[in-house]
Design a protein around this motif. Structure first.
Motif, PDB file in Angstrom:
ATOM      1  N   ALA A 124       0.833  -1.201   0.000  1.00 15.22           N
ATOM      2  CA  ALA A 124       0.000   0.000   0.000  1.00 15.22           C
ATOM      3  C   ALA A 124       0.869   1.252   0.000  1.00 15.22           C
ATOM      4  O   ALA A 124       0.620   2.206  -0.757  1.00 15.22           O
ATOM      5  N   TYR A 127       2.509   1.676  -3.500  1.00 14.10           N
ATOM      6  CA  TYR A 127       1.595   2.240  -4.502  1.00 14.10           C
ATOM      7  C   TYR A 127       1.390   3.738  -4.272  1.00 14.10           C
ATOM      8  O   TYR A 127       1.325   4.517  -5.226  1.00 14.10           O
ATOM      9  N   TYR A 128       1.281   4.123  -3.021  1.00 16.37           N
ATOM     10  CA  TYR A 128       1.086   5.542  -2.703  1.00 16.37           C
ATOM     11  C   TYR A 128       2.302   6.358  -3.159  1.00 16.37           C
ATOM     12  O   TYR A 128       2.152   7.435  -3.760  1.00 16.37           O
ATOM     13  N   GLU A 131       2.433   6.623  -7.055  1.00 16.43           N
ATOM     14  CA  GLU A 131       1.469   7.579  -7.601  1.00 16.43           C
ATOM     15  C   GLU A 131       1.927   9.019  -7.383  1.00 16.43           C
ATOM     16  O   GLU A 131       1.719   9.881  -8.250  1.00 16.43           O
ATOM     17  N   LEU A 142      -4.243   8.508  -5.814  1.00 18.89           N
ATOM     18  CA  LEU A 142      -4.401   7.636  -4.657  1.00 18.89           C
ATOM     19  C   LEU A 142      -4.081   8.367  -3.367  1.00 18.89           C
ATOM     20  O   LEU A 142      -3.037   9.005  -3.249  1.00 18.89           O
ATOM     21  N   SER A 147      -4.802   3.576  -1.598  1.00 20.91           N
ATOM     22  CA  SER A 147      -3.718   2.617  -1.825  1.00 20.91           C
ATOM     23  C   SER A 147      -3.959   1.333  -1.052  1.00 20.91           C
ATOM     24  O   SER A 147      -3.749   0.228  -1.576  1.00 20.91           O
TER      25      SER A 147
END
Length: 217
Positions: A124, A127-128, A131, A142, A147
């Motif tokens: 998570a 991904y954050y 982005e 996000l 995320s």
């Protein structure tokens, strides 16, 4: 005058009677063990559930409090690699702890909870960061909650489709998570089960498929 046939059969009858008495004593002992209150195990179960909840809460709190910004794509990849190494180290430590624990099954539940939460929060956060370092990597901007939501839908194979990776880096990271999730569910679960059996054998107890069939106190 004594009958020789009776004399020969008397020891056999005595042995049979002794065996019956021994079986009755064993049955009585087993019934007493089943009636015995399992206070220590109940306390251990409660302690494991509380620790698992505290670990999950603490990791989620760190995820939301920790400032995750200002990293490049290379830095994000390096952070993911270090995080996966940390997950492996934590998992290895938990496996040894299970084998040495007085309650191997309960310790395995705690270990799986901690490893799973750490694994999900790691992706998570990745991904954050991706982005924010490369805007447009996903179908929508996000937040940390977004995320985490995308990570959970990917792990559970729900895949609602409202959030999806667009860039090659985002898709590669998502595939890594998919493969890691399969390993966590399959291989890691078998390793934990083996550690539980090893812990039970060290304490002279036979492994059982039923989690609650045998008291561990």
């Amino acid at each position: 005058m004594n009958d020789p046939a009776v004399a020969r059969t008397t020891p056999a009858r005595l042995r049979q009677k002794q065996d019956q008495e021994q079986d009755q004593e064993q049955d009585q002992e087993q019934r007493e063990q089943r009636r015995r209150p399992h206070g220590p195990r109940r306390r251990a179960t409660a302690a494991v559930l509380v620790r698992a909840a505290l670990i999950a809460t603490g990791l989620v709190t760190v995820y939301y409090v920790l400032p995750l910004d200002g990293r490049s794509t290379t830095g994000t990849s390096a952070l993911l690699a270090c995080g996966l190494l940390l997950v492996l180290l934590v998992f290895s430590w938990e496996v040894r702890a299970i084998a040495n624990s007085p309650y191997p099954r309960l310790k395995a539940v705690e270990a799986l909870a901690a490893t799973l939460v750490l694994f999900l929060l790691l992706f998570a956060g990745t991904y954050y960061l991706l982005e924010h370092s490369t805007p447009g990597s996903f179908s929508e901007p996000l937040t940390k909650t977004d995320s985490l939501y995308f990570t959970l839908t990917t792990f559970t194979t729900v895949g609602y489709g409202d959030v999806a990776p667009r860039t090659q880096t985002g898709r590669v990271l998502t595939m890594v998570q998919m493969a890691g999730g399969l390993l966590l569910v399959g291989v890691a679960a078998r390793i934990l089960a083996g550690a539980v059996q090893a812990g039970l054998r060290r304490r002279g107890r036979e492994p059982s498929d039923d989690f609650t069939s045998r008291p561990e106190d």
